[in-house]
Design a protein around this motif. Structure first.
Motif, short mmCIF file in Angstrom:
data_model
loop_
_atom_site.label_atom_id
_atom_site.label_comp_id
_atom_site.label_asym_id
_atom_site.label_seq_id
_atom_site.Cartn_x
_atom_site.Cartn_y
_atom_site.Cartn_z
N ASP A 165 -28.85 22.19 18.50
CA ASP A 165 -28.86 21.03 18.65
C ASP A 165 -30.57 20.61 19.16
N GLN A 166 -30.16 21.07 19.98
CA GLN A 166 -31.61 20.27 20.43
C GLN A 166 -32.82 20.68 19.80
N TRP A 167 -33.16 21.97 18.99
CA TRP A 167 -33.87 21.71 17.95
C TRP A 167 -34.05 20.75 16.65
N LEU A 168 -32.61 20.85 16.22
CA LEU A 168 -32.79 19.74 15.40
C LEU A 168 -32.97 18.21 15.70
N LYS A 169 -33.41 17.96 17.02
CA LYS A 169 -33.39 16.68 17.14
C LYS A 169 -35.01 16.87 17.41
N ARG A 170 -35.33 17.63 17.87
CA ARG A 170 -37.23 17.81 17.12
C ARG A 170 -37.59 18.02 16.16
N TYR A 171 -37.41 18.56 15.31
CA TYR A 171 -37.47 19.13 14.11
C TYR A 171 -37.65 17.50 13.00
N SER A 172 -39.35 18.13 12.69
CA SER A 172 -39.62 16.79 11.63
C SER A 172 -40.02 17.19 10.52
N GLY A 173 -39.33 17.85 9.77
CA GLY A 173 -39.58 18.17 8.33
C GLY A 173 -38.76 17.91 7.45
N ALA A 174 -39.08 18.06 6.29
CA ALA A 174 -38.56 17.44 5.31
C ALA A 174 -36.77 17.91 5.45
N LYS A 175 -35.92 16.95 4.74
CA LYS A 175 -34.61 16.96 5.06
C LYS A 175 -33.90 17.21 3.68
N LYS A 176 -34.53 17.59 2.68
CA LYS A 176 -33.70 17.60 1.58
C LYS A 176 -32.38 18.60 1.59
N THR A 177 -32.92 19.52 1.87
CA THR A 177 -31.76 21.38 1.73
C THR A 177 -32.22 22.08 1.98
N ALA A 178 -30.83 22.50 2.86
CA ALA A 178 -30.60 23.72 4.15
C ALA A 178 -29.69 25.02 4.04
N ILE A 179 -30.03 25.79 3.78
CA ILE A 179 -28.58 26.98 3.45
C ILE A 179 -28.73 27.26 4.51
N ASP A 180 -27.24 27.41 4.58
CA ASP A 180 -26.51 27.95 6.19
C ASP A 180 -26.44 29.57 5.35
N VAL A 181 -25.91 30.34 6.61
CA VAL A 181 -25.60 32.26 5.61
C VAL A 181 -24.57 32.07 6.36
N GLY A 182 -23.44 32.27 6.05
CA GLY A 182 -22.46 32.70 6.36
C GLY A 182 -22.03 31.38 7.35
#
Length: 354
Positions: A165-182
């Motif tokens: 959660d802390q990392w996502l707060k600082r994430y500044s890249g594109a947010k079009k898609t993501a894959i959650d494996v497992g």
């Protein structure tokens, strides 16, 4: 809802007459019957099953040594064998004994079968799972509770999801898609949606995870943001993405993990296969995030973790940064070796293309 086959305990229909156990029964004779391979049916109170299990443990404690690793493994195997010869009857989707808990899984998982037997440990597991499913579990980083489906792993500690959660707060890249494996119980996928990812693709080898998440999302907006597939690694998803998230099992498979959840134990082929596939599906400027722990290292199961081995040997990825967070002290009630907790850390590894 789905044509996937849910994983569940196999219902048992007896081909022979079972021995019975109740409060007045001879405990030693019952245990001797279990050791002789007989099936024993609990017939009076639900609590009688718990009493018999405790007596089986007490009996094994006095007859089997537990000093060496092999002796401990033999003890667990003997207990597993004897405890799973203790049966309990289900009639009209209800336990056919007095003072029994109401377990909704009987009707939900066995709609076509109303009368059958299960082992007492299986029923205990179904009962616990039903309480989690019905009452829900509060996750510190999510607004709403999760309701884990039967047979789906969910965390009982949350340092790793807090780190993500802390990392996502600082994430500044594109947010079009993501894959959650497992994808499991869906916590990481829900965090990704919370921080604005337009589409999250989730995979899991456990059909119960997919069935449960589809059920909980229903026809809500979430069901349009999170798309799911039963499959290993990336499943049917092949379109390049800007973010891949993987919270793999934290412990290497051992001989004694034969009956244990693959959400907890990994085999030696998992990580090489994952990194090979991830290289092909991660966009050139994308990020690969792995949530891991040093538990296997501090407990002496491995010397270097599989992420470090990938970085040192393959040339596919490079380390952007590794974040670490201490794990809280173990509860006084825990049976696990609590001294490990003093040096246990959860880790968030951020990798990019080499």
């Amino acid at each position: 809802m789905t044509d996937m086959t849910v994983h569940k305990p196999t219902p048992f229909l007896p081909q022979e007459e079972l021995e019975v156990y109740h409060r007045e029964a001879d405990l030693l004779a019952t245990i001797k019957g279990l050791e002789a391979g007989h099936l024993v049916l609990i017939t009076d109170f639900y609590h009688s099953g718990s009493v018999l299990l405790k007596e089986v443990q007490r009996h094994l404690n006095t007859t089997l040594p537990k000093k060496t690793f092999k002796e401990q493994r033999d003890y667990r195997a003997a207990y597993h064998t004897l405890s799973n010869r203790i049966m309990i009857e289900i009639k009209a989707h209800q336990l056919a004994v007095k003072k029994a808990p109401a377990i909704g899984w009987f009707e939900k998982l066995y709609p076509q079968t109303s009368d059958f037997l299960l082992t007492f440990p299986q029923v205990q597991g179904l009962n616990s799972a039903w309480q989690w499913y019905e009452n829900g579990i509060s996750i510190p980083v999510l607004r709403n509770k999760i309701h884990p489906y039967y047979g789906v792993y969910f965390p009982t500690r949350f340092e790793h999801v807090a780190l993500f959660d802390q990392w996502l707060k600082r994430y500044s890249g594109a947010k079009k898609t993501a894959i959650d494996v497992g994808v499991g119980s869906g916590i990481l996928a829900l965090q990704l949606v919370k921080y604005g990812f337009q589409k999250v693709f989730g995979t899991d080898t456990n059909p119960n995870a997919i069935i449960g998440l589809k059920e909980s999302m229903g026809e809500t907006k979430l069901s349009r943001k999170i798309e799911l597939d039963v499959g290993s690694l990336f499943g049917k998803w092949s379109k390049p993405t800007e973010l891949i998230v993987f919270n793999p099992p934290w412990l290497p498979e051992t001989r004694e993990s034969e009956y244990l959840d693959e959400a907890i134990y990994y085999d030696k082929a998992l990580f090489p296969a994952f990194f090979k596939a991830a290289k092909d599906i991660l966009l050139p400027d994308g990020k690969l995030v792995l949530i891991f722990s040093n538990l296997a290292q501090i407990s002496g199961l491995i010397k270097t973790n599989p992420i470090e081995e990938e970085l040192a040997q393959s040339g596919r990825f490079q380390l952007e940064r590794c974040y670490k967070k201490n794990v809280k002290r173990a509860s006084e009630k825990t049976k696990r070796d609590a001294h490990w907790r003093k040096t246990e850390e959860v880790e968030l590894w951020v990798l990019t293309h080499a």
